[in-house]
Scaffold this active site. Sequence first.
Site, PDB file in Angstrom:
ATOM      1  N   ASP A  67      31.599  42.286  33.853  1.00 42.77           N
ATOM      2  CA  ASP A  67      31.334  42.788  32.785  1.00 42.77           C
ATOM      3  C   ASP A  67      31.094  43.942  32.913  1.00 42.77           C
ATOM      4  O   ASP A  67      30.800  44.546  34.089  1.00 42.77           O
ATOM      5  CB  ASP A  67      29.718  42.074  32.758  1.00 42.77           C
ATOM      6  CG  ASP A  67      29.782  41.122  32.543  1.00 42.77           C
ATOM      7  OD1 ASP A  67      30.819  40.050  31.919  1.00 42.77           O
ATOM      8  OD2 ASP A  67      28.424  40.095  31.975  1.00 42.77           O
ATOM      9  N   ASP A  68      30.697  44.674  32.000  1.00 46.17           N
ATOM     10  CA  ASP A  68      30.235  46.341  31.643  1.00 46.17           C
ATOM     11  C   ASP A  68      31.289  47.791  31.973  1.00 46.17           C
ATOM     12  O   ASP A  68      30.876  48.483  32.060  1.00 46.17           O
ATOM     13  CB  ASP A  68      28.731  46.745  33.498  1.00 46.17           C
ATOM     14  CG  ASP A  68      28.404  45.717  33.025  1.00 46.17           C
ATOM     15  OD1 ASP A  68      27.666  45.323  31.785  1.00 46.17           O
ATOM     16  OD2 ASP A  68      26.997  45.554  33.975  1.00 46.17           O
ATOM     17  N   HIS A 119      30.673  42.800  25.374  1.00 39.86           N
ATOM     18  CA  HIS A 119      29.161  43.446  25.503  1.00 39.86           C
ATOM     19  C   HIS A 119      28.674  44.349  25.340  1.00 39.86           C
ATOM     20  O   HIS A 119      27.877  44.952  26.137  1.00 39.86           O
ATOM     21  CB  HIS A 119      29.645  43.008  27.263  1.00 39.86           C
ATOM     22  CG  HIS A 119      28.633  42.540  28.047  1.00 39.86           C
ATOM     23  ND1 HIS A 119      27.592  41.925  28.566  1.00 39.86           N
ATOM     24  CD2 HIS A 119      28.650  44.016  29.275  1.00 39.86           C
ATOM     25  CE1 HIS A 119      27.327  42.119  29.340  1.00 39.86           C
ATOM     26  NE2 HIS A 119      26.955  43.459  29.849  1.00 39.86           N
ATOM     27  N   HIS A 123      24.674  48.383  25.798  1.00 42.61           N
ATOM     28  CA  HIS A 123      24.113  47.513  26.412  1.00 42.61           C
ATOM     29  C   HIS A 123      22.685  47.623  26.953  1.00 42.61           C
ATOM     30  O   HIS A 123      22.293  47.231  27.825  1.00 42.61           O
ATOM     31  CB  HIS A 123      24.008  48.147  27.998  1.00 42.61           C
ATOM     32  CG  HIS A 123      24.462  46.826  29.180  1.00 42.61           C
ATOM     33  ND1 HIS A 123      23.244  46.555  29.548  1.00 42.61           N
ATOM     34  CD2 HIS A 123      25.167  46.178  29.606  1.00 42.61           C
ATOM     35  CE1 HIS A 123      23.633  46.023  30.905  1.00 42.61           C
ATOM     36  NE2 HIS A 123      24.520  45.310  30.542  1.00 42.61           N
ATOM     37  N   TYR A 160      22.016  41.223  29.823  1.00 39.29           N
ATOM     38  CA  TYR A 160      20.814  40.915  30.769  1.00 39.29           C
ATOM     39  C   TYR A 160      20.668  39.374  30.714  1.00 39.29           C
ATOM     40  O   TYR A 160      20.148  39.016  30.280  1.00 39.29           O
ATOM     41  CB  TYR A 160      19.661  41.589  29.978  1.00 39.29           C
ATOM     42  CG  TYR A 160      20.003  42.977  30.708  1.00 39.29           C
ATOM     43  CD1 TYR A 160      20.041  43.389  31.504  1.00 39.29           C
ATOM     44  CD2 TYR A 160      20.144  43.941  29.059  1.00 39.29           C
ATOM     45  CE1 TYR A 160      20.106  45.430  31.531  1.00 39.29           C
ATOM     46  CE2 TYR A 160      20.309  45.357  29.747  1.00 39.29           C
ATOM     47  CZ  TYR A 160      20.362  45.667  30.508  1.00 39.29           C
ATOM     48  OH  TYR A 160      19.662  47.036  30.918  1.00 39.29           O
ATOM     49  N   HIS A 212      30.518  42.325  37.628  1.00 36.43           N
ATOM     50  CA  HIS A 212      30.776  43.027  37.887  1.00 36.43           C
ATOM     51  C   HIS A 212      31.641  43.825  38.239  1.00 36.43           C
ATOM     52  O   HIS A 212      31.501  45.123  39.447  1.00 36.43           O
ATOM     53  CB  HIS A 212      29.014  44.026  37.288  1.00 36.43           C
ATOM     54  CG  HIS A 212      27.976  43.392  36.869  1.00 36.43           C
ATOM     55  ND1 HIS A 212      27.561  42.058  37.463  1.00 36.43           N
ATOM     56  CD2 HIS A 212      27.424  43.256  35.864  1.00 36.43           C
ATOM     57  CE1 HIS A 212      26.441  41.539  36.431  1.00 36.43           C
ATOM     58  NE2 HIS A 212      26.717  42.532  35.919  1.00 36.43           N
TER      59      HIS A 212
HETATM   60 ZN   LIG Z   1      26.117  44.059  31.125  1.00 34.98          ZN
END
Ligand SMILES: [Zn+2]
Length: 256
Positions: A67-68, A119, A123, A160, A212
């Site tokens: 992720d991210d 995603h 965020h 989250y 991540h």
């Molecule tokens: Zn994230």
Amino acid sequence: MALLALALCVTYSVATRPRSWTPPAPLRPAVVSPEALAKRLVSMQAGWPRSRRFDCTKLKCVALTFDDGPGEYTGRLLDLLRAHGVRATFFVVGQMVAADKDGRLTRRIVEEGHEIGNHSWSHPALAGLPREQIERQLKRTDDLVEHLTGVRMRVMRPPYGSTNDRVVAELRREGLAEILWSVDTLDWLNRVPSVVAKRAGAAKPGSIVLLHDIHRSTVEAVPAILATLEKKGYTFVTVSELYGRTPAAGRSYSER
Ligand SMILES: [Zn+2]
């Protein structure tokens, strides 16, 4: 963005011109080789990324998810996964995709056979937002990734894990399945490769592992994660491969 749009136009126009036509030198796209274009065309076929088939009712399958990103360590991660012949799923943040120079990493994710998922754009915790903003968070990222790669994303992970009925209804409208996780490595909290590898190594058949790729320590943990799970007989699959089909829009998944 204007430059990116121009680069795409140049690529497509070259692909459709007669072979005898030679573009003037300044317009020749430096970054798109015939091999890269061929890979991109494959990735645009219906059914992508279901180019491989696994029976995860019989195999020990595990889906690693990152992720991210894309971020400064994503290139190294893609190198590692390629060297091991492993495919994963990347849940990208729209703002990070926008900051990815020429969409280079975003395109590599797709061209190298990984699954790409939404995603959000910036965020936020989606459950706290009004419907219009949830829609905007999803659409902006969907549209940018499609513009860069030709792929319309089918899976989404709420930042989250913040979700509710309104979020899920919006995901359904946008044609996205909600993908949560069953193994949390807490790699954002403990930036120690051996700790991250140990937690990921606790995966069970059918697990979706949360990682991540914006953390150097997580990418450094990947060789040990792959070695541990390979030794236990695991097959690494994308999220869609884990279920044997594209997960259904508006449904929620956390493991197989
Ligand atoms: Zn994230």
